[in-house]
Write a protein that holds these residues in place. Structure first.
Motif, mmCIF file in Angstrom:
data_model
loop_
_atom_site.group_PDB
_atom_site.id
_atom_site.type_symbol
_atom_site.label_atom_id
_atom_site.label_comp_id
_atom_site.label_asym_id
_atom_site.label_seq_id
_atom_site.Cartn_x
_atom_site.Cartn_y
_atom_site.Cartn_z
ATOM 1 N N GLN A 310 0.841 -1.196 0.000
ATOM 2 C CA GLN A 310 0.000 0.000 0.000
ATOM 3 C C GLN A 310 0.878 1.249 0.000
ATOM 4 O OE1 GLN A 310 -3.442 0.369 0.118
ATOM 5 N NE2 GLN A 310 -4.344 -1.195 1.429
ATOM 6 N N ILE A 311 0.603 2.163 -0.924
ATOM 7 C CA ILE A 311 1.269 3.461 -0.964
ATOM 8 C C ILE A 311 0.229 4.527 -0.630
ATOM 9 C CG2 ILE A 311 2.658 5.066 -2.314
ATOM 10 C CD1 ILE A 311 3.985 2.355 -1.962
ATOM 11 N N ASN A 312 0.455 5.283 0.429
ATOM 12 C CA ASN A 312 -0.480 6.324 0.850
ATOM 13 C C ASN A 312 0.163 7.690 0.625
ATOM 14 O OD1 ASN A 312 -2.496 4.444 2.314
ATOM 15 N ND2 ASN A 312 -0.528 3.897 3.194
ATOM 16 N N ASP A 313 -0.314 8.412 -0.394
ATOM 17 C CA ASP A 313 0.247 9.713 -0.742
ATOM 18 C C ASP A 313 -0.539 10.815 -0.013
ATOM 19 O OD1 ASP A 313 1.373 11.930 -1.842
ATOM 20 O OD2 ASP A 313 0.906 11.439 -3.926
ATOM 21 N N ILE A 348 3.244 2.112 3.077
ATOM 22 C CA ILE A 348 4.216 3.194 2.920
ATOM 23 C C ILE A 348 3.490 4.530 2.811
ATOM 24 C CG2 ILE A 348 6.129 4.081 1.537
ATOM 25 C CD1 ILE A 348 6.633 1.254 0.554
ATOM 26 N N PHE A 349 3.838 5.463 3.668
ATOM 27 C CA PHE A 349 3.253 6.805 3.652
ATOM 28 C C PHE A 349 4.282 7.769 3.062
ATOM 29 C CE2 PHE A 349 0.980 4.432 6.793
ATOM 30 C CZ PHE A 349 -0.322 4.899 6.747
ATOM 31 N N VAL A 376 5.925 2.442 6.895
ATOM 32 C CA VAL A 376 7.148 3.109 6.446
ATOM 33 C C VAL A 376 6.761 4.550 6.120
ATOM 34 C CG1 VAL A 376 8.962 3.194 4.690
ATOM 35 C CG2 VAL A 376 8.111 0.980 5.494
ATOM 36 N N VAL A 377 7.521 5.507 6.599
ATOM 37 C CA VAL A 377 7.183 6.922 6.413
ATOM 38 C C VAL A 377 8.288 7.624 5.633
ATOM 39 C CG1 VAL A 377 6.681 9.094 7.591
ATOM 40 C CG2 VAL A 377 5.867 6.945 8.563
#
Length: 522
Positions: A310-313, A348-349, A376-377
């Motif tokens: 997951q990529i959180n933009d 991942i943020f 992960v930030v």
């Protein structure tokens, strides 16, 4: 500029059968993701593209499990099979309230008084002998046997497309076809994905069998009540297609899901999505629908890819000041964590603003330690660098510093991996792409992590009497520059030279790829 201060990577555009040739003085060139060529003998250790060391999924093969894990899995399977055969997986209807029970009792007593008003009068229909009552009782074992026979017969009839039979009065059908995410759960069926699914619930509850079993039951109950199995057929929140979507895979083959919170900075879309409770409910249905689509991309078998990335933009996200978004996010996180355990390998943020830490503190109490360990930030300046640890450059969208473009007509997955050049502080690097065939068109992608370099492109003909052609004049590239794509059609032998001057005090990572499109003949 002395030879020691300049590094050169010579790349020859040749037919696919021949290999790429790269020469680098006093530096390293990484070809693809892992190959390293080293010229400077003083530095003998290769440096590959940095990857996460704790990213590999836990094994789902029975032989790889520890003894206590095998025992827990066996116990869970026994409990599950017993519950399915006993028809106790799903909750029964809510028991009647105490007031209702009292009212029914009162009515029954009044009816009884009326029935006994005339002494001695008993109709033949109201009297049953002990033998008749005994005949009406269905022995439990006989009922269960008949029920199983009906269930087995129904399975065969279903395969032939015939209508299923109903069980005899007083008997319940044992549903052995209970499944989750398309995986049959009845252990005796021996489906290879059953263990994979059950292990996810066990790992989510630290292999505590009773807790894992209760979690599984609640998930199945929730899916039944919420009609999740038919959610893919629903048409919900079509306007949110840009808010979250699947795009490509990571280095381990996990499907990558991007969540773009910045779209909700648009007030009209925000109100349309979160304006009232009903709209927020539709938003949750949409998010669950996307999760179901994501699960369909997985291979829930031992050795298969069984989780997502997951990529959180958070770029331009409205943030926690928006109460409705905060509430909906909290609800979505809760539903996903409770009902889709261990289906996300990493969360991942990226483009994380200062307020993220406040939001994280708010949501943290509702997250398990195992869930939080997968976070992960990355701040804005580290987005591309962070994503490269998990996703190859050719799979990272261009807006995040990678080479993937929508409807790309120039490069495909078959065109090979991306090469990397490490450019040390105060040095100049050149990538030379030789033209092997006159009339062919060269196309290349190039990016520098963090940029802050000078960059130019030239075509240098082999004939010394010809002029050098400036393809891209020298330009100072700022830190926010995106990847470059350019093309050049050669009418004579020569080479395209890409020059990167690193005048900063930090080393730079240069990523690039190229291909040659042969000229058409008519």
């Amino acid at each position: 500029m002395t030879a020691e201060e300049t590094q050169v990577a010579e790349v020859v555009v040749v037919p696919q059968e021949e290999a790429e040739k790269v020469v680098c003085e006093n530096e390293k060139v990484v070809e693809g993701d892992d190959k390293v060529k080293e010229v400077d003998e003083a530095e003998s250790k290769p440096k590959a593209v940095e990857k996460s060391s704790s990213y590999k999924e836990e094994s789902n093969y029975l032989s790889d499990l520890k003894e206590f894990e095998k025992k827990a899995l066996s116990e869970l399977k026994s409990k599950l099979e017993e519950a399915i055969l006993g028809n106790i997986i799903f909750k029964e209807k809510e028991p009647k309230k105490e007031e209702e029970k009292k009212e029914e009792k009162k009515v029954a007593e009044e009816e009884k008084k009326e029935d006994t008003a005339e002494e001695g009068e008993k109709t033949e229909e109201a009297v049953k002998t002990e033998e008749e009552e005994k005949n009406e009782e269905k022995p439990e074992e006989e009922c269960e046997k008949k029920t199983e026979e009906v269930a087995e017969e129904n399975e065969k009839m279903a395969e032939e497309g015939e209508e299923a039979k109903k069980p005899e009065d007083g008997c319940e059908v044992v549903d052995k076809d209970i499944s989750l995410w398309g995986v049959p759960l009845f252990p005796s069926k021996g489906f290879e994905g059953t263990d994979v699914v059950l292990l996810k619930f066990l790992r989510a509850r630290e292999f505590k069998v009773n807790e894992a079993f209760e979690m599984l039951k609640k998930t199945l109950q929730w899916r039944k009540e919420s009609k999740i199995d038919s959610i893919l057929d629903e048409d919900v929140c079509a306007d949110l297609s840009s808010a979250a979507y699947l795009n490509g895979v990571d280095r381990e083959g996990h499907p990558v899901c991007y969540n773009i919170f910045g779209v909700f900075d648009n007030e009209e879309l925000y109100q349309k999505t979160f304006g009232n409770e009903e709209k927020r409910g539709q938003f949750l249905r949409w998010r669950l629908q996307l999760m179901e689509k994501s699960v369909q991309k997985l291979d829930l078998r031992p050795g298969g890819v069984t989780s997502l990335l997951q990529i959180n933009d958070l770029k331009n996200s409205p943030g926690p000041v928006k109460k409705e978004l905060r509430i909906a996010t909290k609800q979505a996180v809760g539903l996903l964590q409770d009902n889709y355990p261990e289906l996300v390998a990493k969360n991942i943020f990226i483009n994380v603003p200062f307020w993220y830490y406040a939001l994280n503190a708010l949501l943290s109490p509702f997250l398990t330690q195992r869930t939080k360990s997968k976070f992960v930030v990355a701040r804005p300046a580290k987005v591309t660098e962070t994503l490269l640890k998990y996703i190859p450059a050719q799979e990272i969208p261009a807006q995040y510093g990678g080479f993937k473009r929508d409807n790309d007509k120039e490069f495909s997955a078959e065109d090979g991996a991306v090469s990397e050049l490490i450019l040390r502080a105060g040095s100049t690097g050149t990538i030379q792409i030789d033209v092997a065939e006159v009339g062919s068109t060269l196309v290349w992608d190039l990016t520098v992590l963090g940029w802050e370099v000078n960059y130019k492109e030239e075509f240098v003909p082999t004939d010394e009497g010809s002029y050098t052609i400036i393809v891209q004049k020298k330009k100072k590239m700022g830190s926010n520059e995106g990847p470059i794509r350019n093309t050049f059609r050669s009418n004579e032998p020569g080479k395209v030279v890409l020059t990167i001057e690193n005048n900063s005090s930090k080393k730079k990572r240069v990523l690039y790829r190229y291909k040659a499109n042969k000229c058409s003949t008519f």
